[in-house]
Scaffold this motif. Structure first.
Motif, mmCIF file in Angstrom:
data_model
loop_
_atom_site.group_PDB
_atom_site.id
_atom_site.type_symbol
_atom_site.label_atom_id
_atom_site.label_comp_id
_atom_site.label_asym_id
_atom_site.label_seq_id
_atom_site.Cartn_x
_atom_site.Cartn_y
_atom_site.Cartn_z
ATOM 1 N N SER A 1 5.556 -16.959 -6.257
ATOM 2 C CA SER A 1 4.759 -16.285 -5.233
ATOM 3 C C SER A 1 3.906 -15.206 -5.882
ATOM 4 O O SER A 1 4.210 -14.736 -6.985
ATOM 5 C CB SER A 1 5.669 -15.650 -4.179
ATOM 6 O OG SER A 1 6.340 -14.530 -4.733
ATOM 7 N N TYR A 2 2.866 -14.819 -5.187
ATOM 8 C CA TYR A 2 2.009 -13.754 -5.724
ATOM 9 C C TYR A 2 2.780 -12.445 -5.843
ATOM 10 O O TYR A 2 2.510 -11.642 -6.728
ATOM 11 C CB TYR A 2 0.730 -13.592 -4.900
ATOM 12 C CG TYR A 2 0.928 -12.958 -3.546
ATOM 13 C CD1 TYR A 2 0.804 -11.585 -3.375
ATOM 14 C CD2 TYR A 2 1.224 -13.733 -2.427
ATOM 15 C CE1 TYR A 2 0.977 -11.001 -2.131
ATOM 16 C CE2 TYR A 2 1.394 -13.163 -1.191
ATOM 17 C CZ TYR A 2 1.282 -11.800 -1.040
ATOM 18 O OH TYR A 2 1.450 -11.228 0.190
ATOM 19 N N THR A 3 3.774 -12.230 -4.983
ATOM 20 C CA THR A 3 4.562 -10.998 -5.096
ATOM 21 C C THR A 3 5.431 -11.025 -6.349
ATOM 22 O O THR A 3 5.592 -10.001 -7.013
ATOM 23 C CB THR A 3 5.424 -10.757 -3.841
ATOM 24 O OG1 THR A 3 6.243 -11.902 -3.596
ATOM 25 C CG2 THR A 3 4.555 -10.485 -2.619
ATOM 26 N N GLU A 4 5.977 -12.184 -6.680
ATOM 27 C CA GLU A 4 6.739 -12.312 -7.934
ATOM 28 C C GLU A 4 5.827 -12.065 -9.130
ATOM 29 O O GLU A 4 6.204 -11.358 -10.069
ATOM 30 C CB GLU A 4 7.350 -13.709 -8.061
ATOM 31 C CG GLU A 4 8.491 -14.002 -7.127
ATOM 32 C CD GLU A 4 8.940 -15.446 -7.269
ATOM 33 O OE1 GLU A 4 9.969 -15.674 -7.932
ATOM 34 O OE2 GLU A 4 8.237 -16.342 -6.742
ATOM 35 N N ALA B 1 3.084 -10.353 -9.218
ATOM 36 C CA ALA B 1 2.728 -8.936 -9.256
ATOM 37 C C ALA B 1 3.856 -8.121 -9.886
ATOM 38 O O ALA B 1 3.608 -7.262 -10.745
ATOM 39 C CB ALA B 1 2.421 -8.431 -7.848
ATOM 40 N N THR B 2 5.080 -8.388 -9.505
ATOM 41 C CA THR B 2 6.219 -7.670 -10.078
ATOM 42 C C THR B 2 6.329 -7.941 -11.566
ATOM 43 O O THR B 2 6.497 -7.012 -12.365
ATOM 44 C CB THR B 2 7.520 -8.089 -9.359
ATOM 45 O OG1 THR B 2 7.416 -7.743 -7.972
ATOM 46 C CG2 THR B 2 8.731 -7.401 -9.963
ATOM 47 N N ALA C 1 0.339 -6.206 -5.602
ATOM 48 C CA ALA C 1 0.529 -7.542 -5.026
ATOM 49 C C ALA C 1 -0.680 -8.064 -4.239
ATOM 50 O O ALA C 1 -1.104 -9.197 -4.475
ATOM 51 C CB ALA C 1 1.793 -7.579 -4.170
ATOM 52 N N TYR D 1 -2.873 -11.413 -5.197
ATOM 53 C CA TYR D 1 -3.096 -12.512 -4.258
ATOM 54 C C TYR D 1 -4.579 -12.863 -4.184
ATOM 55 O O TYR D 1 -4.956 -14.046 -4.214
ATOM 56 C CB TYR D 1 -2.549 -12.147 -2.878
ATOM 57 C CG TYR D 1 -2.509 -13.295 -1.893
ATOM 58 C CD1 TYR D 1 -2.158 -14.592 -2.297
ATOM 59 C CD2 TYR D 1 -2.782 -13.098 -0.559
ATOM 60 C CE1 TYR D 1 -2.100 -15.642 -1.398
ATOM 61 C CE2 TYR D 1 -2.728 -14.139 0.354
ATOM 62 C CZ TYR D 1 -2.391 -15.407 -0.072
ATOM 63 O OH TYR D 1 -2.331 -16.439 0.825
#
Length: 120
Positions: free
Chosen positions: A19-22, A24-25, A31, A35
């Motif tokens: 995922s884009y959040t993963e 980003a982390t 985030a 995305y």
């Protein structure tokens, strides 16, 4: 492409979709900005969005991995505004635009002709 290459996004996706959040982390980035970057790159076939917010490699992004013989990851170092885009991704700046990609994509295709059909 510069920001994606420098952040190592293709390297992060080599083990599978994320995922884009993963992403980003894993890259220490903002985030929502990641995305936007991923959606922009997916719109021209660099990455693929398999589900909303989930991204995977494509044959084109394979060349952005640092661990492959045909890697073009370092080609992007020469683009002056790439660092500004990368900093926007690490901050919460909302001035990110996709216009900066057009010339680098043309140069990328010139150096990696097997991907020319992706941009016709």
């Amino acid at each position: 492409m510069y920001a994606a290459a420098r952040l190592g996004i293709a390297n992060q996706l080599k083990t599978g979709s994320k995922s884009y959040t993963e992403l980003a982390t894993l890259t220490g980035s903002h985030a929502p900005s990641v995305y936007r970057l991923m959606r922009a790159l997916a719109s021209v076939g660099v990455f693929a969005e398999t589900e909303v917010g989930i991204f995977t490699l494509t044959p084109l992004s394979h060349c952005l991995r640092s661990d492959v013989p045909e890697s073009l990851r370092d080609v992007w170092d020469g683009f002056r505004d790439g660092g500004e885009v990368r900093e926007e991704l690490r901050s919460q700046s909302h001035s990110f635009s996709t216009g900066w990609m057009i010339t680098p994509l043309r140069i990328f295709v010139r150096h990696c002709p097997k991907y020319q059909d992706c941009f016709r």
